[in-house]
Structure formats: C-alpha cells, structure tokens
Design a protein around this motif. Structure first.
Motif, mmCIF file in Angstrom:
data_model
loop_
_atom_site.group_PDB
_atom_site.id
_atom_site.type_symbol
_atom_site.label_atom_id
_atom_site.label_comp_id
_atom_site.label_asym_id
_atom_site.label_seq_id
_atom_site.Cartn_x
_atom_site.Cartn_y
_atom_site.Cartn_z
ATOM 1 N N ILE A 110 0.320 -1.582 -0.242
ATOM 2 C CA ILE A 110 0.015 -0.085 -0.013
ATOM 3 C C ILE A 110 0.830 1.631 -0.244
ATOM 4 C CG2 ILE A 110 -1.894 1.332 1.441
ATOM 5 C CD1 ILE A 110 -2.930 -1.218 2.210
ATOM 6 N N ALA A 111 1.933 1.247 0.816
ATOM 7 C CA ALA A 111 2.991 2.336 0.721
ATOM 8 C C ALA A 111 3.770 2.968 -0.132
ATOM 9 C CB ALA A 111 4.037 2.359 2.366
ATOM 10 N N ALA A 112 3.985 2.049 -1.082
ATOM 11 C CA ALA A 112 4.585 2.174 -2.513
ATOM 12 C C ALA A 112 5.672 2.661 -2.349
ATOM 13 C CB ALA A 112 3.550 2.242 -3.635
ATOM 14 N N GLY A 113 6.701 2.762 -1.292
ATOM 15 C CA GLY A 113 7.319 3.017 -0.869
ATOM 16 C C GLY A 113 7.792 4.435 -0.018
ATOM 17 N N LYS A 114 6.330 4.754 0.295
ATOM 18 C CA LYS A 114 6.404 5.800 1.534
ATOM 19 C C LYS A 114 6.769 5.133 3.142
ATOM 20 C CE LYS A 114 1.983 7.998 -0.474
ATOM 21 N NZ LYS A 114 2.075 9.469 -0.733
ATOM 22 N N PRO A 115 7.639 5.873 4.053
ATOM 23 C CA PRO A 115 8.118 5.242 5.260
ATOM 24 C C PRO A 115 6.659 4.912 6.120
ATOM 25 C CG PRO A 115 7.472 7.188 5.649
ATOM 26 C CD PRO A 115 7.536 7.433 3.894
ATOM 27 N N ILE A 116 6.733 3.334 6.746
ATOM 28 C CA ILE A 116 5.304 2.450 6.748
ATOM 29 C C ILE A 116 5.781 2.458 8.665
ATOM 30 C CG2 ILE A 116 4.899 0.986 5.191
ATOM 31 C CD1 ILE A 116 6.309 -1.826 6.959
ATOM 32 N N ALA A 117 4.850 1.516 9.758
ATOM 33 C CA ALA A 117 4.965 2.182 10.752
ATOM 34 C C ALA A 117 3.930 1.524 11.659
ATOM 35 C CB ALA A 117 4.965 3.347 11.455
ATOM 36 N N LEU A 118 4.608 1.206 13.261
ATOM 37 C CA LEU A 118 3.449 0.359 13.886
ATOM 38 C C LEU A 118 2.745 1.293 14.766
ATOM 39 C CD1 LEU A 118 5.724 -2.825 14.664
ATOM 40 C CD2 LEU A 118 4.269 -1.988 13.367
ATOM 41 N N GLY A 119 1.532 1.130 14.090
ATOM 42 C CA GLY A 119 0.386 3.094 14.779
ATOM 43 C C GLY A 119 1.018 2.993 16.158
ATOM 44 N N PHE A 178 7.409 2.516 16.511
ATOM 45 C CA PHE A 178 6.345 1.819 16.861
ATOM 46 C C PHE A 178 6.224 2.502 18.474
ATOM 47 C CE2 PHE A 178 10.167 -0.305 19.101
ATOM 48 C CZ PHE A 178 9.509 0.220 21.158
ATOM 49 N N MET A 179 4.857 2.343 18.359
ATOM 50 C CA MET A 179 4.309 3.402 19.902
ATOM 51 C C MET A 179 3.857 2.464 20.483
ATOM 52 S SD MET A 179 1.860 6.531 20.002
ATOM 53 C CE MET A 179 0.522 5.874 19.304
ATOM 54 N N ALA A 180 4.643 2.479 21.701
ATOM 55 C CA ALA A 180 4.142 1.191 23.360
ATOM 56 C C ALA A 180 2.321 1.964 23.473
ATOM 57 C CB ALA A 180 5.229 0.496 24.051
ATOM 58 N N TRP A 181 2.039 1.259 23.850
ATOM 59 C CA TRP A 181 -0.016 2.380 24.251
ATOM 60 C C TRP A 181 0.195 1.680 25.673
ATOM 61 C CZ3 TRP A 181 -3.147 4.909 21.912
ATOM 62 C CH2 TRP A 181 -3.975 5.016 22.206
ATOM 63 N N SER A 182 -0.098 2.981 26.356
ATOM 64 C CA SER A 182 -0.149 3.428 28.280
ATOM 65 C C SER A 182 -0.702 2.001 27.832
ATOM 66 C CB SER A 182 -1.098 4.624 28.155
ATOM 67 O OG SER A 182 -0.635 5.642 27.654
ATOM 68 N N GLY A 183 0.878 1.710 29.978
ATOM 69 C CA GLY A 183 0.054 1.344 30.624
ATOM 70 C C GLY A 183 0.498 -0.839 29.702
ATOM 71 N N LEU A 184 1.138 -0.805 28.630
ATOM 72 C CA LEU A 184 1.191 -2.188 27.816
ATOM 73 C C LEU A 184 2.185 -2.781 28.018
ATOM 74 C CD1 LEU A 184 -2.087 -2.213 25.356
ATOM 75 C CD2 LEU A 184 -1.457 -2.948 27.646
ATOM 76 N N LEU A 185 3.602 -1.719 27.771
ATOM 77 C CA LEU A 185 4.618 -1.957 27.572
ATOM 78 C C LEU A 185 5.372 -2.875 28.775
ATOM 79 C CD1 LEU A 185 7.380 -1.422 26.894
ATOM 80 C CD2 LEU A 185 7.795 0.479 28.338
ATOM 81 N N GLU A 186 5.323 -3.266 30.088
ATOM 82 C CA GLU A 186 5.043 -3.560 30.462
ATOM 83 C C GLU A 186 4.022 -5.609 30.788
ATOM 84 O OE1 GLU A 186 7.029 -2.716 34.972
ATOM 85 O OE2 GLU A 186 5.922 -1.293 34.242
ATOM 86 N N SER A 187 2.864 -5.009 30.662
ATOM 87 C CA SER A 187 2.394 -5.901 30.850
ATOM 88 C C SER A 187 1.788 -6.563 29.685
ATOM 89 C CB SER A 187 1.030 -5.452 31.044
ATOM 90 O OG SER A 187 0.173 -4.534 30.091
ATOM 91 N N SER A 188 2.457 -6.567 28.938
ATOM 92 C CA SER A 188 2.492 -7.173 27.260
ATOM 93 C C SER A 188 3.426 -7.335 26.833
ATOM 94 C CB SER A 188 1.925 -6.413 26.653
ATOM 95 O OG SER A 188 0.249 -6.571 26.782
ATOM 96 N N SER A 189 4.974 -7.242 27.346
ATOM 97 C CA SER A 189 6.423 -7.889 27.093
ATOM 98 C C SER A 189 7.301 -7.926 27.966
ATOM 99 C CB SER A 189 6.765 -6.286 26.250
ATOM 100 O OG SER A 189 6.323 -6.032 24.983
ATOM 101 N N PRO A 190 7.857 -9.524 28.108
ATOM 102 C CA PRO A 190 8.304 -9.798 28.443
ATOM 103 C C PRO A 190 9.554 -8.802 28.976
ATOM 104 C CG PRO A 190 8.101 -11.074 27.051
ATOM 105 C CD PRO A 190 7.468 -10.016 26.534
ATOM 106 N N ALA A 191 10.271 -8.859 30.641
ATOM 107 C CA ALA A 191 10.931 -7.875 31.222
ATOM 108 C C ALA A 191 12.500 -8.202 29.678
ATOM 109 C CB ALA A 191 11.705 -8.429 32.343
ATOM 110 N N ASP A 192 12.993 -9.539 29.425
ATOM 111 C CA ASP A 192 13.566 -9.453 29.222
ATOM 112 C C ASP A 192 13.837 -8.826 27.378
ATOM 113 O OD1 ASP A 192 12.579 -11.010 27.872
ATOM 114 O OD2 ASP A 192 14.108 -12.654 27.676
#
Length: 631
Positions: free
Chosen positions: A272-281, A301-315
C-alpha cells in the motif's frame, strides 16, 4: 524567527537526510512547513536501517508512561505519543487536559522527541464530554454518514465545529513550528469506531479526505505529517487496501498490531505504501528482535499506555531498547536532526484570533502575553482621579451615545479599553439579566428566523459603535457575553448564560464572533471570555461546558470578589487556557501591589474605582510592578 533563519536552521537536517531525498516522496501537503518536510525526510532516511522507539500517553497522565519507559530501560523513547481525549472530569482521557497537553508536547519536543498525535473523535451527533463506549465506539446510520459527507447539512456543521476545537490546539503547535505525526481516524478498517469499517471511495476514506481538506485547505495546519492507520486485518477488521484514501493523502502508512507480527501484515503495508515510510502505529507487546530482522522497514513503533510491561517480557523490553537497531531519543541517528528542527521552535506570543487584526490589537496582545511575572496591565472601572491605569473598563450594551467620551479618555490617558458587552434581551429590549425560553433560544440561534434577524440587527448596531474605536486606533479587550457560566451567587443570570452543549452559550459567542469579525469587519478586538470562580452548585457544570473554543478566544478573564491568597486563582485559570493571557476583574476591595509579584500569572486586572478606595488605588497603580497608561 525570520524565514531565512528558519531555512538556515534546517541545513543540518538536509545534510543528514540527503541520501534519502532522491527516493523519498514529497509531503502530500504542498505547503508543508520546512519542519514537517524534515521530519518526513528523517523517517525516510532511517527506513530499513532502524526503528524509533515510541510510547503513548493518556491525555490526563502527562508524560507518565514515557517516564515509566525510561525508569525501566534507562532510555527515553524517541517518539512521544499523545491523544486529545473525549471524556470529562478527572478521567485519564479527559478533554480538560488539552491545554496541558499542548505545553507537554512543547516540552517533549524541546527535549528531542518526535511528536505523534491521535484523536479519539466524538461522534458528530454527540457533544463532548462522552463515554468511550457510547460515542467513540458508537454508530452512525448510513444516512447520517452520507449527510456527514455533505457540506451544509446540520451534521456536517456539527462535525466542523468539533474538528475546529482540535484545530485550536494544533494551531498552537503550528505557530510554534512543532512538526506532528498526525494519525487521523485511526484503525479505520475496524468496526469498533464510528468512523470506521466503511470500505470503498465514499466510505471511511472519504471522511479521512474531508478531515484533510479542512485541516490543510481551510485552517492551513501545514505542520502535520499525515499518518494513515489500519488495524491488523482479520475478524472485525477489513482488508487494509479497501480503506486507503489515496497516495495524495498519506505521508506515512501504519498498522496497529496487538498480537502476532505476521509477515503478511508487513508485506501488506509495503504494497500500500509504495515507497512511503511504514510504521507500527500502536502495539501492545513489543516486536522481538527476530521480527525486526525480517521486517526492517518499520520506521517506529508506539507502545500503548500501560501495556509496555504487561504485554512484553522484561527481557524483551531491555533487548529492544538496547539493541543497535532501536533508535531512542538520544540516538545520533535522529538527535542532530531533531536539534536542527528545534532551532526554528517559536514560543512567541499568540496572534489574535481575528483574521487581519489591527496593528494596535496585535501590540496589545503581545503586551498581555509578556506581562505575567513582570507588570500586569492595571485597569479600572469607574473613577480614576489621581492616577492613570493602562486600561479603562466600561459596560457596553451596543449603543453609541457613551462611545465618544470613552474614546476621548482613552486617547488622553490610557493604553486600551475593556468593554463588557452585555446587550439587552433581543426579544423585546428587556433587561440583560432576564431569561429566554427554550423555544426563543432555539429561534435565536437558527439563521433566518425572526428572532435571529432581531439579534443580527442588534449586533450590527453594536458593530457601528465598535467601529469608532477602530477608526481611532484603539484596541479593545472585548468581554463578550460575560458570566456565561452563570453567577456563583443567587444573583439573577444574564439571558445568554448557563446553557451547555453544542447549541448553548458557547454557540452564541461564536455566532457573535462570526458576525462582528467576518460580516461587519471589526478587527481591533481582542476577544475575552469570562468565567466566574469555581462553582460546586448542583448542575453548575464546568467552565468547559460554556467555553467557545480556542479559535474564538484571545484571552480569558475571571470575575471574583477578591484575590484569594490561599487559592492560586491564576494557576487554576491558566490550566485551562493553553497559554492564552489571563486576567481578573475584582469586584471588591482592590488588592495590595504585592498580589502581582514575580510569580503571578495575571496579564491584566480590573478593579472598581470609588472615592472610598482612593488611597488603596493610588498605592496599587503607583507600584512598579503594575502597568499604567499610556505608552
């Protein structure tokens, strides 16, 4: 900052991204600011070479979740995400936080962050504040949606008014030369937001294009980099390409993923981007380093509020933030470019909301903006024997007989005049402190009705009187429809006061602005909106229920019996004005000069003049920390 200096300050950016310019697209807005162009070029330059770390923050949380990311990793995310909110009170998504959001964004930008903004827009059939489930996740019928896309319909006009509230905040960032990644109508392919899940050229994509047109071609928000966003397809989210507004409307193409980072999602974005930058909104859990190795062109990428620790392992959090592929705020791959952009950062005084305002009005607004902590302009209502205040305050009901004397007095002794516009009841020229029935109110604000025509004639008569000040070169602090929040005491309210909502007191204020400025050509006014002290009476509401919006207000004034030394009234008021000058009208005894010390946020004040207070007034206006007239 002069334009040639702004361009010079971007030379470093151009050098950093020169290798990418040949392959990167131009912004979709042909009038994009140098800063917006530099930000887009920066994203193009890092595509395939690294990913900017990012963190979202709820409107009423300030920088809480960005700071938490730093606490965990020792690194500040390279991208600061925020939202404009939709709810009320102390809720995390409260619209009351918007003025503070603007200031926090400026702070984050000055610290080196890329700024990304989202807006959970209220359904255009509703009025803010709302609940998430009932409005943001509400529905429009097919008929309502097509009416929304039809200029001039009632729902289209409501949508314009809601959009223009957000414009008032974005315009402050534009005027400060802050570039913004603006993610309009996000997750547009999902069926959970009122704006989404309408495929095809006349569906959700058309609404996105309509927002683009209003922001860019009507309000000239040229600091925005346009971010188009979908949710990972499947289930309640349709195929991404069915919602794309076209290459002419998107600078960056993004996807929100709360789950597996499938290769097909990445490939879909690239097509879809056809050469435009892509990102994880938006993401819940962070993509692993293995994912980033095979999906290298995600630019942030942009991690949603409050989910950085609860949705990703610490390592994983530590691994991602400390990986060579990740670009944090202090990373040399973006830090010099962001520093070069910031050389054009402009925290200059605000410009008047009236287009083509007079030079005198602009000078007065600049004085008000510079006054806090130094010398607020002193004003007086009534007798001023023995001293010369900067501002002469008077009531104004729209009639001309009183004007000549005021003009002569201002020319001789004062810098400006403050006029409190409290017109007679338009139904019958009855007293201002009276009431209209609901039927009369609706008739009044409906164009073309008999009562609306009476109101229009009343306003045009006031314009003739105000034009005399304009001819004389006198700027006017125009306190229109005062006490619209209703008096704090049992005193009888004005006929325009106490009406909440889209068609309430705020709407009448906006009607007055449009008539005087756009129809009658009055350009010397600084538009003042007045509120009373906080009221805790049942049903009183909050000042935001009556506030007409930042596009219609130059300054905000509080009316109170006295300055309360135990309650910081100036700080309370400043929290909701997004940097606009604030003033106070004191109806009781004049305060001592030390009330306006170096920590005061007041830009001006008005006190009552009377022979009984002569000595206190002389002492107040003789103080070096109070601005007097005339310059």
């Amino acid at each position: 900052m002069p334009s040639f200096l702004r361009l010079a300050s971007l030379v470093a950016v151009c050098a950093l991204v020169a290798s990418s310019l040949a392959s990167s697209q131009q912004p979709v807005n042909p009038h994009a600011t140098p800063e917006a162009r530099a930000l887009l070029a920066l994203l193009s330059s890092i595509s395939g070479k690294g990913i900017v770390t990012g963190q979202h923050n709820f409107p009423n949380d300030g920088s809480k979740w960005t700071d938490r990311a730093y606490d965990i990793t020792g690194k500040y995310p390279g991208l600061f995400g925020e939202d404009f909110g939709f709810s009320g009170g102390e809720d995390k998504d409260s619209t009351l936080a918007r003025p503070a959001i603007v200031e926090e964004i400026k702070r984050q930008y000055k610290n080196g962050s890329i700024i990304a903004l989202t807006w959970h827009a209220v359904r255009p059939t509703d009025d803010e504040p709302v609940t998430f489930r009932d409005s943001v996740q509400g529905k429009l019928t097919d008929y309502e949606f097509q009416q929304l896309l039809t200029p001039g319909t009632p729902i289209y006009n409501r949508w314009c008014a809601q959009v223009d509230v957000i414009v008032g905040f974005l315009r402050q960032l534009r005027d400060a030369n802050v570039p913004v990644l603006f993610r309009a109508y996000h997750e547009v392919n999902g069926n959970w937001f009122w704006w989404g899940y309408r495929p095809g050229p006349n569906g959700s994509a058309a609404l996105y294009r309509q927002l683009y047109d209003r922001f860019v071609n009507v309000h000239h928000l040229d600091n925005l980099v346009w971010v188009w966003n979908v949710n990972a397809p499947g289930g309640a989210a349709g195929p991404s390409a069915d919602y794309y507004p076209g290459a002419a409307y998107a600078d960056v193409v993004t996807m929100d993923i709360y789950g597996e980072f499938k290769q097909e999602y990445y490939d879909d974005m690239l097509r879809i981007a056809a050469g435009k930058p892509i990102a994880l909104g938006e993401v819940g859990g962070l993509p692993s380093l293995d994912v980033l190795a095979v999906q290298p062109k995600w630019t942030y990428f942009m991690a949603w509020s409050g989910l950085l620790e609860s949705s990703s392992p610490a390592d994983r959090i530590q691994a991602v933030y400390h990986s060579p592929v990740s670009i944090n705020r202090d990373d040399p791959r973006i830090a010099p470019a962001m520093e070069a952009m910031r050389k054009s950062f402009n925290d200059a005084p605000p410009q008047p909301v009236s287009p083509e305002s007079t030079a005198e009005a602009r000078r007065l607004l600049a004085k008000l903006a510079a006054a806090p902590g130094k010398a607020p302009l002193g004003g007086i209502r009534g007798d001023a024997t023995g001293f010369t205040p900067a501002i002469l305050a008077a009531d104004f009901d729209g009639m001309r007989p009183q004007i000549a004397g005021i003009i002569d007095s201002v020319k001789q002794r004062h810098t400006a005049v403050s006029l409190t516009y409290a017109p007679l009841r338009p139904t019958d020229n009855g007293p201002a402190k009276s009431a209209l029935t609901d039927y009369e109110w609706n008739d009044l604000i409906t164009p073309g009705t008999a009562l609306n025509k009476l109101w229009t004639a009343q306003v045009d008569s006031a314009a003739e009187a105000l034009r005399e000040f304009q001819k004389a070169g006198i700027p006017v602090l125009f306190n229109a429809y005062p006490d619209s929040t209703g008096p704090a005491s049992s005193e009888k309210p004005f006929w325009w006061a106490g009406r909440k909502g889209f068609r309430g007191s705020a709407h009448l204020y906006r009607m007055l602005f449009d008539r005087l400025v756009r129809q009658d050509g009055i350009r010397n006014l600084l538009w003042v909106w007045q509120q009373g002290p906080p009221s805790f009476a049942p049903g009183a509401g909050t000042p935001s229920d009556y506030f007409p919006g930042l596009l219609y207000v130059d300054a905000v004034q509080m009316k109170a019996p006295a300055l309360n030394g135990r309650f910081p009234m100036d700080r309370y008021l400043a929290q909701s004005t997004a940097g606009k000058p604030i003033g106070i009208e004191i109806t009781g005894n004049p305060p001592p000069p030390e009330a306006f010390g170096p920590h005061s946020l007041w830009s001006w004040f008005v006190v009552q003049g009377s022979p009984a207070q002569a000595e206190a007034l002389k002492k107040l206006f003789a103080a070096g920390n109070v601005g007097a007239g005339t310059d």
